[in-house]
Design an enzyme around this catalytic site. Structure first.
Site, mmCIF file in Angstrom:
data_model
loop_
_atom_site.group_PDB
_atom_site.id
_atom_site.type_symbol
_atom_site.label_atom_id
_atom_site.label_comp_id
_atom_site.label_asym_id
_atom_site.label_seq_id
_atom_site.Cartn_x
_atom_site.Cartn_y
_atom_site.Cartn_z
ATOM 1 N N HIS A 76 -16.348 -48.251 58.805
ATOM 2 C CA HIS A 76 -15.066 -48.103 58.112
ATOM 3 C C HIS A 76 -14.284 -46.902 58.629
ATOM 4 C CE1 HIS A 76 -16.527 -51.073 55.350
ATOM 5 N NE2 HIS A 76 -17.579 -50.335 55.048
ATOM 6 N N HIS A 121 -15.840 -55.629 53.420
ATOM 7 C CA HIS A 121 -16.906 -56.217 54.230
ATOM 8 C C HIS A 121 -16.752 -57.729 54.292
ATOM 9 C CE1 HIS A 121 -18.379 -52.650 52.061
ATOM 10 N NE2 HIS A 121 -18.842 -52.303 53.233
#
Lengths: 334, 334
Positions: A60, A222
């Site tokens: 991320h 995700h």
């Protein structure tokens, strides 16, 4: 989507370690690696302060290590791509920083992170280190407001970390750092829209599929399911709906003050981010909301996912005072 | 690549205007639009200073308007996506700012920009406004060093603008601003690598094609041909070659000081940028080069092009002094 992911990498198994190495080099010595563990901490922490530890899965970037710095997090424990750091990483990262005044864990609300940070907290408490926790729950797509504690943590992590770090810099004790950080989380709401999938380097496969003419509203970072799939439509329609949902969820009133982030999940164009912010601004202004600060860019990504998220952070006088304090990290300098 | 471009937009013809509107809103009043023309200028310019005007085609956000601010450019003239601003836009943007001390044009070296900025300069001179020009020529892929003035301007614009803006803030007159800005350009080198294509919203088509297993070394920011197409290989191999070529072109010696930018062209992951910087750092360190500052992120994009560029900016004492001065714009705060 039938294409294979296409990235310029070395051995996919080395991705977390190599990208961390890149970040450490780029920090010019401001970030230090935890010896033997995938964690990082600030080089310049005071000796008698509460310590803010964040962390979560890698993938991320610039979240989480990019938020370690002055006025933000003091350390970050990093897992493999999209996987929680193990308790030993969290424990060793915390111990590398702990200054005797207690520790605040701040991380996104995911089952794996919750379990591992909780185990770490328990073991650290046994060693006499006081730990409190704020789980970030800003993603309004994940559960209704009545079940806010079931919601995922996404880009809103950045505001929650900002307030935690500023509270520490203001000399708050652990009790008060915890309290104001929990308030910051309660005042943060995010919703995303995805146009294309993300992939984990090790698998070399996309995490989900979206048809060429489809988008998914509310998708998680995700690839967790959102609230709706639909045909591509105009940006204003989708962005208008996102703002509407955010305002309703946080019960924004005319006169309220907010900060806004339009966060690129990965492969969206800057063009789309700016056009999204245009609509957000118009909608908030139309509701009489005061916009205190705006961030547009890559703050919490999902590898090559095309799409973006919009975060609204509502201020009160205390939060605004803390928000306006300086911060200095790889991802955010203010 | 057979897929169609996929973006969340409104009417594709409105993209330049809408994204500019988003940026103006996000600036919170720090950027002002030129009345009736697609140009922007700073709200807070001094009354007796040289003025730095930049510009070029839209589609490279946050370049160019994102570099208008304290210590950087004073104004930017903006064209349609990947198309030069017309002379009247450049003229009106310049006139909105001119303070009687002359104007420096700084823009990337492309035929369309050269023609339009030159026409604007001529017409402004006729009205008694002194204009000097620095064309940025940092892309080493575009021509050999012996033909440096044939090279394109890419991400290196940012360093050249940084020095121009700092020189103005230091009170340099037009002659000296021009001189040190030309030196900054001469000290800037960039090379890119592309993995996927970009598209212009109005056409809805990719500008070029790259096979699923191919990359192109040295591709320009509008898809101009690079130096080589080849099969995908390891990141270290490509990044090592880019650093090698940059160092050779700029004749870096042990002990030299540089700034480095790893710039996302659009759709690359932050992971890839960090892994690229890791290699850049190792290579420069191995050559005894001192790294003064590092930037990693989206500084000059090409819509959804997957890939990134690496820029090296060599410092001397004067350039370092100017580089270290503060700047504050949408794209760059220091």
């Amino acid at each position: 989507m039938s294409r294979k992911p296409k990235k310029l990498l070395n051995n996919p198994n080395d991705v977390p370690a190599e990208q961390l190495e890149g970040l450490l080099y780029a920090s010019g010595g401001k970030l230090i690696k935890v010896d033997g563990y995938s964690g990082v901490y600030r080089h310049d922490i005071a000796n008698d302060q509460v310590v803010v530890v964040t962390g979560g899965g890698s993938g991320h970037e610039p979240m989480f290590a990019g938020y370690v710095g002055q006025g933000l997090a003091d350390a970050a424990a990093l897992g493999e791509i999209f996987a929680s750091p193990s308790p030993d990483i969290i424990i060793e990262t915390t111990k590398a920083m702990h200054k005797g005044k207690g520790v605040l864990f701040v991380y996104g609300n995911y089952a794996g992170d919750n379990m591992n940070f909780d185990i770490a907290a328990e073991l650290l408490e046994e060693e006499g280190i006081q730990v409190k926790t704020v789980r970030v729950t800003d993603d309004i797509s994940a559960a209704p407001l009545s079940k806010m504690s079931d919601r995922r943590g996404v880009a809103g992590d950045m505001y929650v970390l900002k307030i935690a770090g500023a509270a520490v810099a203001s000399g708050y004790d652990l009790e008060r750092v915890h309290e104001v950080t929990a308030k910051a989380n309660f005042n943060t709401r995010t919703m995303g829209v995805a146009l294309g999938a993300c992939s984990i380097p090790q698998t070399g496969k996309f995490n989900f599929e979206l048809a060429e003419d489809e988008l998914e509203l509310g998708m998680g970072i995700h690839g967790e399911p959102g609230v709706r799939r639909q045909k591509l439509t105009s940006a204003d329609e989708i962005n208008g709906e996102i703002v509407e949902r955010l305002c309703e969820d946080i019960e924004l009133q005319s006169g309220d003050r907010v900060c806004v982030t339009v966060n690129n999940l990965g492969a969206s164009t800057y063009t789309e981010l700016l056009i999204a912010y245009r609509k957000v601004h118009q909608e908030l202004q139309g509701r009489g909301i005061q916009i205190h600060d705006v961030l547009i860019g890559n703050y919490c990504t999902s590898q090559e996912m095309a799409g973006y998220s919009i975060t609204i952070f509502r201020l009160d006088d205390e939060l605004q005072g803390l928000y306006d304090m300086p911060c200095d990290s790889f991802a955010w300098r203010k």
